[in-house]
Design an enzyme around this catalytic site. Sequence first.
Site, PDB file in Angstrom:
ATOM      1  N   ASP A  35     -12.283  -0.267   4.429  1.00 24.71           N
ATOM      2  CA  ASP A  35     -12.957   1.011   4.697  1.00 24.71           C
ATOM      3  C   ASP A  35     -14.472   0.907   4.702  1.00 24.71           C
ATOM      4  OD1 ASP A  35     -10.587   2.432   4.867  1.00 24.71           O
ATOM      5  OD2 ASP A  35     -10.586   2.993   2.748  1.00 24.71           O
ATOM      6  N   ASP A  54       0.875  -1.165   0.000  1.00 23.68           N
ATOM      7  CA  ASP A  54       0.000   0.000   0.000  1.00 23.68           C
ATOM      8  C   ASP A  54       0.916   1.219   0.000  1.00 23.68           C
ATOM      9  OD1 ASP A  54      -2.291   1.691   0.501  1.00 23.68           O
ATOM     10  OD2 ASP A  54      -3.219  -0.035   1.469  1.00 23.68           O
ATOM     11  N   ASP A 110      -2.888   4.788  -2.392  1.00 26.69           N
ATOM     12  CA  ASP A 110      -3.896   5.405  -1.524  1.00 26.69           C
ATOM     13  C   ASP A 110      -4.302   6.794  -2.043  1.00 26.69           C
ATOM     14  OD1 ASP A 110      -5.241   5.074   1.170  1.00 26.69           O
ATOM     15  OD2 ASP A 110      -4.234   6.995   1.517  1.00 26.69           O
TER      16      ASP A 110
HETATM   17  O1  TEU Z   1      -9.276   5.949   1.979  1.00 26.06           O
HETATM   18  C1  TEU Z   1      -9.738   7.103   1.398  1.00 26.06           C
HETATM   19  C2  TEU Z   1     -11.181   7.337   1.264  1.00 26.06           C
HETATM   20  O2  TEU Z   1     -11.564   8.173   0.494  1.00 26.06           O
HETATM   21  C3  TEU Z   1     -12.241   6.661   2.035  1.00 26.06           C
HETATM   22  O3  TEU Z   1     -12.596   5.434   1.607  1.00 26.06           O
HETATM   23  C4  TEU Z   1     -11.982   6.859   3.496  1.00 26.06           C
HETATM   24  O4  TEU Z   1     -11.773   5.655   4.120  1.00 26.06           O
HETATM   25  C5  TEU Z   1     -13.108   7.546   4.208  1.00 26.06           C
HETATM   26  O5  TEU Z   1     -13.922   6.580   4.731  1.00 26.06           O
HETATM   27  C6  TEU Z   1     -13.905   8.540   3.458  1.00 26.06           C
HETATM   28  O6  TEU Z   1     -15.048   8.883   4.198  1.00 26.06           O
HETATM   29  C7  TEU Z   1      -7.906   5.702   2.058  1.00 26.06           C
HETATM   30  C8  TEU Z   1      -7.647   4.470   2.889  1.00 26.06           C
HETATM   31  O7  TEU Z   1      -8.215   3.351   2.265  1.00 26.06           O
HETATM   32  C9  TEU Z   1      -8.168   4.700   4.266  1.00 26.06           C
HETATM   33  O8  TEU Z   1      -8.053   3.564   5.083  1.00 26.06           O
HETATM   34  C10 TEU Z   1      -7.386   5.848   4.850  1.00 26.06           C
HETATM   35  O9  TEU Z   1      -7.903   6.180   6.093  1.00 26.06           O
HETATM   36  C11 TEU Z   1      -7.400   7.079   3.946  1.00 26.06           C
HETATM   37  O10 TEU Z   1      -7.177   6.777   2.594  1.00 26.06           O
HETATM   38  C12 TEU Z   1      -6.317   8.036   4.353  1.00 26.06           C
HETATM   39  O11 TEU Z   1      -5.071   7.506   4.077  1.00 26.06           O
END
Ligand code: TEU
Length: 637
Positions: free
Chosen positions: A411, A178, A282
């Site tokens: 997520d 990641d 990410d």
């Molecule tokens: O997620 C980014 C994102 O836009 C979303 O899915 C986020 O989890 C959030 O719920 C929006 O409401 C990525 C990663 O997958 C997530 O785990 C991280 O927290 C985020 O980026 C920040 O790095």
Amino acid sequence: MFTKQSTLKEIYNSPVGHDVITTLLTQTGFPACAVLNPLVGRLSLARLQKLTGMPDAALTNALLKMLNAPDTPLPPAPDTPTPKWWKEAVVYQIYPRSFYDTNGDGIGDLAGIQKKLPYLKKLGVTMLWLSPIYDSPNDDCGYDIRDYQKILADFGTMEDFDALLAAAHKNGIKLIMDLVINHTSDEHAWFKKALKDANDPCHDYYIWRDGKGEDGMQPPNNWTSFFSGSAWRYFPKQKQFALHLFSEKQMDLNWENPNLRAELYKMVNWWLDKGVDGFRLDVISLISKESYADGSPQISAISSITGMERYFYGPRLHEYLRELRAETFAKHDAFTVGETPVVGMELARRLTAESRAELDTVFNFDHLDCPGKNRYKPYPYDLHYLKRYFLNWQQNYGNDVWMSLFFDNHDNPRMVGKIGADPQYHDRVAKLLCTLQMTLRGTPFVYQGDELGLGNAQFNSAEELRDVEAINRYNELLEQGTAPEAAFDAVKHGTRDHARTPMPWTRAKNAGFTTGEPWVKLTDGWETRNAAAQTREEDSVFHHYKRMIALRRQNKALVYGDFRPVFTRDSRYEDLFCYFRVAQGQRFYVEINLTNTAQARPAPLTPRQVLCVSNYAEPASLLRPYEANVYRIGGAK
Ligand code: TEU
Ligand code: CA
């Protein structure tokens, strides 16, 4: 040139306009085709604004800038997709914290992943994606990186990583990392240097702005963080604000700075030289910020995020991605999948078409919730929407681009839970999703526990939450005066913790995940729903995954073949999803019942249709609830 006089139809016919309008309408629960209505389509932006007050000035301004940005049209797509190793892969996402703990500290670790390689090999997956394992203060479970070239002590050491990578490769399993390069932790050495000395070159690696108001204490603009509150954090010593689109410990990097970009490329190459096979990037679509002007209140009302239209598809995004690829991945034939929230089909094509040399594929999230819904408010997910989504993408995306296929990740609550079928059908639905995932065109990403049909957890109090997003939301509601129970109710369905519960391995204490205290609670039902039980039982969800993965790996038609849906125009069959996958010399037929009631088959089966995999033990004349079958046409099973 687009102006306020441009009509909705003209805007919709451009790639950016198509995606923005589609996203906005879907978010509000309208069908995107509303724009194709001649009366609506003929409205100009200015006229629409006069009539409805939409779009507001900030949105109009951001939209026109995006619409007028230079865009090279894509060359015509080839007749068939180009074969690539990563198109044939079956990816398995591991959330290392919750996979397997070998030293009893309640936290999964790298040695635990290595120990479970035989299990993964048995399942048949060919590539692992590890959620972040880098050194981190864990404000956002590792998505806040302190040191890109060090392993988080909870997970082990760099030696453990090297051993895991070698063992995976020895088993024919690739591994991707990641890559979180939109932001770093505020504890990263670069940010510490930036804090120490405004003249340090690292200062400009981040995004600093003066505050507003007489005292300069008001944030530079109205942007909000994805994790509640302002997107700006004030630093008293510096008397400036720095940007954080996520938690206040995740500081956004300034991609405008070429030295920063060079540092990032160096780090990426360091991992590639080690032998990792690629990256999941990410929130990579957020790295270019169009401006730091205020965000649109209307977008804010629709999405609950203010400012997004200023950076979700910024003006230098393509340039950055091309440079990143040329400097790193291209030299190693590495695979990349970009996490690109809000990017729709047209923009996804521009980010991934082969001729563009940017990303290989992206995650689109439009199917994770039904139109007008979101994960924080429970509702029964409608499989008919999933059918519509796939019909659109499978038929219209094109041969020069490639989909990612997934239902779950770290997520989101799990899809099988969102569908919420009667418990007697739970496993059939889990298998149905697997059948879809392994027979559509694209690269499947299985999320750990999907192969066991793992559902969502039962959280009973805020103390059980671990997810910074949910906790911040909860606290924000409390601050606004919401009663604790109501605040908890408002976050418990959507918390990202649902997908982060420990893998249930056995029926021993804590599901055999740890001999200590797990860092987050388990999903109920692990006493019976666990890997040991399911690897024993031939009709388990696990075995269904195993069979489907094997079928896909053995048959290129399921990877590259044409997608040919049938009975889609006949309203009698709207409860079914039926399609062929066709390649030279190979034909498969998939029939799926999307409902909990028996349905008639649109056409009788013929002797040439040989059943390969089903989620029912015996064939029957009617399609039973959630039945999902795959047939090979002509030829042996
Ligand atoms: O997620 C980014 C994102 O836009 C979303 O899915 C986020 O989890 C959030 O719920 C929006 O409401 C990525 C990663 O997958 C997530 O785990 C991280 O927290 C985020 O980026 C920040 O790095
Ligand atoms: Ca451990």
